[in-house]
Enzyme design. Structure first.
Site, short mmCIF file in Angstrom:
data_model
loop_
_atom_site.label_atom_id
_atom_site.label_comp_id
_atom_site.label_asym_id
_atom_site.label_seq_id
_atom_site.Cartn_x
_atom_site.Cartn_y
_atom_site.Cartn_z
N SER A 141 0.73 -1.56 0.01
CA SER A 141 0.29 0.07 -0.11
C SER A 141 0.99 1.02 0.35
CB SER A 141 -0.88 0.09 1.17
OG SER A 141 -1.57 1.09 1.76
N HIS A 176 -0.91 -1.07 -4.51
CA HIS A 176 -2.65 -0.61 -4.10
C HIS A 176 -2.41 0.53 -3.44
CE1 HIS A 176 -6.00 -1.93 -1.17
NE2 HIS A 176 -5.66 -0.75 -0.54
N ASP A 205 -4.77 3.78 -2.37
CA ASP A 205 -5.77 3.97 -1.35
C ASP A 205 -5.88 5.54 -2.19
OD1 ASP A 205 -6.28 2.15 0.67
OD2 ASP A 205 -4.28 2.45 1.25
N MET A 251 -9.25 8.51 -0.86
CA MET A 251 -9.52 9.07 0.07
C MET A 251 -10.11 11.01 0.15
SD MET A 251 -7.49 8.33 3.31
CE MET A 251 -6.39 5.92 3.59
N HIS A 299 -8.35 1.53 -4.43
CA HIS A 299 -9.11 1.34 -2.76
C HIS A 299 -9.68 3.23 -3.09
CE1 HIS A 299 -9.60 0.04 1.02
NE2 HIS A 299 -10.79 0.44 0.62
N MET A 343 -11.51 4.83 -1.61
CA MET A 343 -12.93 5.16 0.27
C MET A 343 -13.31 6.93 -0.31
SD MET A 343 -9.84 3.49 2.84
CE MET A 343 -8.75 4.03 1.11
N MET A 373 -12.06 -5.41 4.57
CA MET A 373 -11.14 -4.64 5.91
C MET A 373 -11.36 -5.01 7.14
SD MET A 373 -10.08 -1.54 4.07
CE MET A 373 -9.66 -0.78 5.48
N ASP A 416 -7.18 -6.15 4.11
CA ASP A 416 -6.05 -4.95 4.78
C ASP A 416 -6.41 -3.83 5.49
OD1 ASP A 416 -5.19 -2.32 3.58
OD2 ASP A 416 -7.02 -1.78 2.42
C1 DX5 Z 1 -6.32 2.15 5.03
C2 DX5 Z 1 -5.95 1.96 3.97
C3 DX5 Z 1 -5.32 0.79 3.59
C4 DX5 Z 1 -3.92 1.12 4.75
C5 DX5 Z 1 -2.98 -0.15 5.31
O1 DX5 Z 1 -8.11 3.04 5.24
O2 DX5 Z 1 -7.00 1.10 2.97
O3 DX5 Z 1 -4.75 0.06 2.59
O4 DX5 Z 1 -2.70 1.70 3.40
O5 DX5 Z 1 -2.35 0.25 5.79
P1 DX5 Z 1 -1.10 -1.02 7.33
O6 DX5 Z 1 -0.87 -1.56 6.77
O7 DX5 Z 1 -0.70 0.11 7.57
O8 DX5 Z 1 -2.49 -0.98 8.12
ZN ZN Z 2 -6.58 0.17 0.92
#
Ligand code: DX5
Ligand code: ZN
Length: 217
Positions: free
Chosen positions: A8, A33, A35, A37, A66, A68, A140, A178
């Site tokens: 990630s 990956h 992320d 947001m 991903h 969010m 998640m 994740d």
């Molecule tokens: C959280 C993200 C994850 C995050 C995971 O909202 O979707 O992908 O980066 O981070 P770690 O591996 O540090 O828990």
């Molecule tokens: Zn993620």
């Protein structure tokens, strides 16, 4: 079942993103990956359409995006056009499985794979009607929004249940997990049937990233 690893980028050093991407690519990671947001569905903000389009073609891994976000209907399409190979959105951000189905169809129409994600408080039942349509389910194992949180064991039951449903019905759908993934939680997730493990803070910023990637397989 597979043993894919998806680093990630949330935990990567953004001042040298291409180096970080090349580092995990050279270690044989299959997925990258991203992320996304929006500051609405989750309080923080992170990678954007511009980020994905700048780097999507600079490596050979699968761009696993991903999102969010509160309005996946519009956003999913933007990321598919920006070079995402798979876009995963949250069931909690859509009103009903029918609306989710429409987003999945629009991604497929652009030759992009589609994933659906469930937060720790959402049951597998909420996405069961979509299992024959999606390419991936993202379980998640922390509340979405930030990295470095502790793995929530409630995810394990869901992975097992999904594994049973997918195998029984022969669905063409991968299980991704994740949040809070490290050498110990990875073992538990693999045992329950996870195909792809996402890891951020366990991997980036560590000298022994090569060995760490191996412990996730
Ligand atoms: C959280 C993200 C994850 C995050 C995971 O909202 O979707 O992908 O980066 O981070 P770690 O591996 O540090 O828990
Ligand atoms: Zn993620």
């Amino acid at each position: 079942m597979n043993n894919f690893v998806a680093p990630s980028l949330l935990a990567a050093d953004k001042t040298k993103l291409l180096d970080e991407i090349k580092l995990v690519e050279n270690e044989g990671c299959e997925y990258l990956h991203w992320d996304v947001m929006d500051g609405v569905f989750v309080p923080n903000t992170s990678y954007t359409v511009e980020d994905v389009s700048s780097f999507a073609k600079k490596h050979k891994m699968i761009n696993d995006v991903h999102i969010m976000v509160a309005n996946p209907k519009e956003e999913a399409i933007k990321f598919a056009k920006a070079g995402a190979d798979i876009v995963t959105f949250h069931i909690e951000a859509v009103n009903c499985p029918v609306c989710a189905g429409k987003i999945i169809n629009s991604l497929h129409a652009l030759n992009c794979k589609a994933g659906i994600s469930i937060k720790p408080g959402t049951k597998v039942k909420a996405i069961e009607p979509l299992l024959d349509k999606v390419d991936l389910v993202l379980v998640m194992s922390v509340e979405p929004g930030k990295g470095g949180q502790k793995f929530m064991p409630v995810a394990l039951r869901k992975i097992k249940k999904l594994r049973r449903l997918i195998d029984k019905n022969n669905y063409n759908c991968l299980i991704e997990v994740d949040g809070g993934i490290n050498n110990e939680t990875a073992k538990k997730c693999r045992k329950c049937g996870a195909d792809i493990l996402v890891a951020g803070s366990y991997l980036f910023g560590h000298e022994d990233i090569k060995e760490r990637i191996q412990t996730l397989r």
